[in-house]
Design a protein around this motif. Structure first.
Motif, PDB file in Angstrom:
ATOM      1  N   ALA A  29      18.436  29.859  45.762  1.00  0.00           N
ATOM      2  CA  ALA A  29      19.847  29.883  46.177  1.00  0.00           C
ATOM      3  C   ALA A  29      20.705  29.107  45.187  1.00  0.00           C
ATOM      4  CB  ALA A  29      19.984  29.304  47.583  1.00  0.00           C
ATOM      5  N   LEU A  30      20.219  27.972  44.710  1.00  0.00           N
ATOM      6  CA  LEU A  30      20.974  27.198  43.723  1.00  0.00           C
ATOM      7  C   LEU A  30      21.116  27.961  42.417  1.00  0.00           C
ATOM      8  CD1 LEU A  30      19.567  23.610  44.311  1.00  0.00           C
ATOM      9  CD2 LEU A  30      21.853  24.452  44.859  1.00  0.00           C
ATOM     10  N   HIS A  31      20.071  28.652  42.008  1.00  0.00           N
ATOM     11  CA  HIS A  31      20.131  29.438  40.775  1.00  0.00           C
ATOM     12  C   HIS A  31      21.119  30.594  40.922  1.00  0.00           C
ATOM     13  CE1 HIS A  31      18.893  31.207  37.029  1.00  0.00           C
ATOM     14  NE2 HIS A  31      18.655  32.353  37.648  1.00  0.00           N
ATOM     15  N   ALA A  32      21.122  31.246  42.067  1.00  0.00           N
ATOM     16  CA  ALA A  32      22.055  32.357  42.302  1.00  0.00           C
ATOM     17  C   ALA A  32      23.489  31.855  42.327  1.00  0.00           C
ATOM     18  CB  ALA A  32      21.708  33.059  43.608  1.00  0.00           C
ATOM     19  N   ALA A  33      23.718  30.672  42.906  1.00  0.00           N
ATOM     20  CA  ALA A  33      25.070  30.107  42.957  1.00  0.00           C
ATOM     21  C   ALA A  33      25.554  29.727  41.565  1.00  0.00           C
ATOM     22  CB  ALA A  33      25.090  28.891  43.885  1.00  0.00           C
ATOM     23  N   ALA A  34      24.643  29.336  40.692  1.00  0.00           N
ATOM     24  CA  ALA A  34      25.031  28.954  39.335  1.00  0.00           C
ATOM     25  C   ALA A  34      25.496  30.159  38.527  1.00  0.00           C
ATOM     26  CB  ALA A  34      23.864  28.263  38.629  1.00  0.00           C
ATOM     27  N   ASP A  35      25.069  31.375  38.898  1.00  0.00           N
ATOM     28  CA  ASP A  35      25.465  32.577  38.176  1.00  0.00           C
ATOM     29  C   ASP A  35      26.852  33.066  38.570  1.00  0.00           C
ATOM     30  OD1 ASP A  35      23.086  32.530  36.851  1.00  0.00           O
ATOM     31  OD2 ASP A  35      22.106  33.984  38.156  1.00  0.00           O
ATOM     32  N   GLU A  36      27.376  32.597  39.685  1.00  0.00           N
ATOM     33  CA  GLU A  36      28.693  33.039  40.129  1.00  0.00           C
ATOM     34  C   GLU A  36      29.780  32.297  39.363  1.00  0.00           C
ATOM     35  OE1 GLU A  36      29.163  32.811  44.334  1.00  0.00           O
ATOM     36  OE2 GLU A  36      27.218  33.717  44.709  1.00  0.00           O
ATOM     37  N   LEU A  51      56.630  29.608  36.117  1.00  0.00           N
ATOM     38  CA  LEU A  51      56.653  31.038  36.424  1.00  0.00           C
ATOM     39  C   LEU A  51      55.766  31.387  37.606  1.00  0.00           C
ATOM     40  CD1 LEU A  51      56.512  32.508  32.809  1.00  0.00           C
ATOM     41  CD2 LEU A  51      58.519  32.016  34.216  1.00  0.00           C
ATOM     42  N   SER A  52      54.729  30.606  37.812  1.00  0.00           N
ATOM     43  CA  SER A  52      53.824  30.844  38.940  1.00  0.00           C
ATOM     44  C   SER A  52      53.101  29.552  39.271  1.00  0.00           C
ATOM     45  CB  SER A  52      52.809  31.926  38.598  1.00  0.00           C
ATOM     46  OG  SER A  52      51.857  32.058  39.636  1.00  0.00           O
ATOM     47  N   ASP A  53      52.868  29.349  40.558  1.00  0.00           N
ATOM     48  CA  ASP A  53      52.075  28.185  40.958  1.00  0.00           C
ATOM     49  C   ASP A  53      50.724  28.619  41.523  1.00  0.00           C
ATOM     50  OD1 ASP A  53      52.907  29.293  43.313  1.00  0.00           O
ATOM     51  OD2 ASP A  53      53.588  27.421  44.215  1.00  0.00           O
ATOM     52  N   SER A  54      50.436  29.920  41.424  1.00  0.00           N
ATOM     53  CA  SER A  54      49.175  30.413  41.982  1.00  0.00           C
ATOM     54  C   SER A  54      48.599  31.552  41.139  1.00  0.00           C
ATOM     55  CB  SER A  54      49.381  30.880  43.421  1.00  0.00           C
ATOM     56  OG  SER A  54      50.335  31.927  43.450  1.00  0.00           O
ATOM     57  N   LEU A  55      48.223  31.221  39.930  1.00  0.00           N
ATOM     58  CA  LEU A  55      47.593  32.195  39.045  1.00  0.00           C
ATOM     59  C   LEU A  55      46.083  32.008  39.144  1.00  0.00           C
ATOM     60  CD1 LEU A  55      48.016  34.363  36.842  1.00  0.00           C
ATOM     61  CD2 LEU A  55      47.963  32.517  35.170  1.00  0.00           C
ATOM     62  N   ASP A  56      45.402  33.045  39.642  1.00  0.00           N
ATOM     63  CA  ASP A  56      43.946  32.969  39.780  1.00  0.00           C
ATOM     64  C   ASP A  56      43.283  33.130  38.417  1.00  0.00           C
ATOM     65  OD1 ASP A  56      44.143  32.771  42.550  1.00  0.00           O
ATOM     66  OD2 ASP A  56      44.087  34.937  42.816  1.00  0.00           O
ATOM     67  N   ALA A  57      42.217  32.376  38.206  1.00  0.00           N
ATOM     68  CA  ALA A  57      41.434  32.476  36.972  1.00  0.00           C
ATOM     69  C   ALA A  57      39.972  32.220  37.334  1.00  0.00           C
ATOM     70  CB  ALA A  57      41.920  31.470  35.942  1.00  0.00           C
ATOM     71  N   ALA A  58      39.082  32.504  36.390  1.00  0.00           N
ATOM     72  CA  ALA A  58      37.654  32.283  36.616  1.00  0.00           C
ATOM     73  C   ALA A  58      37.031  31.689  35.363  1.00  0.00           C
ATOM     74  CB  ALA A  58      36.961  33.592  36.967  1.00  0.00           C
ATOM     75  N   VAL A  59      36.043  30.828  35.555  1.00  0.00           N
ATOM     76  CA  VAL A  59      35.268  30.275  34.442  1.00  0.00           C
ATOM     77  C   VAL A  59      33.939  31.011  34.417  1.00  0.00           C
ATOM     78  CG1 VAL A  59      34.188  28.226  33.467  1.00  0.00           C
ATOM     79  CG2 VAL A  59      36.363  28.027  34.686  1.00  0.00           C
ATOM     80  N   VAL A  60      33.700  31.741  33.309  1.00  0.00           N
ATOM     81  CA  VAL A  60      32.472  32.511  33.136  1.00  0.00           C
ATOM     82  C   VAL A  60      31.855  32.087  31.815  1.00  0.00           C
ATOM     83  CG1 VAL A  60      31.484  34.816  32.919  1.00  0.00           C
ATOM     84  CG2 VAL A  60      33.438  34.454  34.428  1.00  0.00           C
ATOM     85  N   ASP A  61      30.644  31.603  31.856  1.00  0.00           N
ATOM     86  CA  ASP A  61      29.932  31.146  30.657  1.00  0.00           C
ATOM     87  C   ASP A  61      30.750  30.140  29.854  1.00  0.00           C
ATOM     88  OD1 ASP A  61      27.759  32.787  31.241  1.00  0.00           O
ATOM     89  OD2 ASP A  61      28.622  34.485  30.154  1.00  0.00           O
ATOM     90  N   GLY A  62      31.441  29.232  30.537  1.00  0.00           N
ATOM     91  CA  GLY A  62      32.204  28.181  29.877  1.00  0.00           C
ATOM     92  C   GLY A  62      33.556  28.622  29.354  1.00  0.00           C
TER      93      GLY A  62
END
Length: 84
Positions: A29-36, A51-62
């Motif tokens: 489960a910890l390994h699967a969570a690390a891939d998200e 211009l915005s206070d709620s811009l969604d972003a994601a961190v993928v592979d740093g």
């Protein structure tokens, strides 16, 4: 006739098997969570104007990944004119 140690070991065996299976499940489960990807909520400011206070972003592979379409909309750019 079994000794007290052999009896104690045979009683503990299912418990150790259960705990080992639980530990393996936790590690999986910890390994699967690390891939998200890690989700971020950002504010977009240009020249001191927010211009915005709620811009969604994601961190993928740093790397921080921004939604290009939303960013273009906020900056009032024509996304079709952006060369890729």
């Amino acid at each position: 006739m079994s000794t007290p140690n052999e009896t104690a070991r045979s009683v503990r065996s299912p418990r150790w098997l259960y705990l080992s299976a639980l530990a393996v499940a936790l590690l999986l489960a910890l390994h699967a969570a690390a891939d998200e990807p890690e989700l971020l909520l950002l504010a977009l400011r240009v020249d001191g104007e927010q211009l915005s206070d709620s811009l969604d972003a994601a961190v993928v592979d740093g790397e921080v990944r921004l939604p290009l379409g939303e960013l273009a909309r906020l900056l009032e750019l024509d996304a079709a004119a952006i060369p890729f």
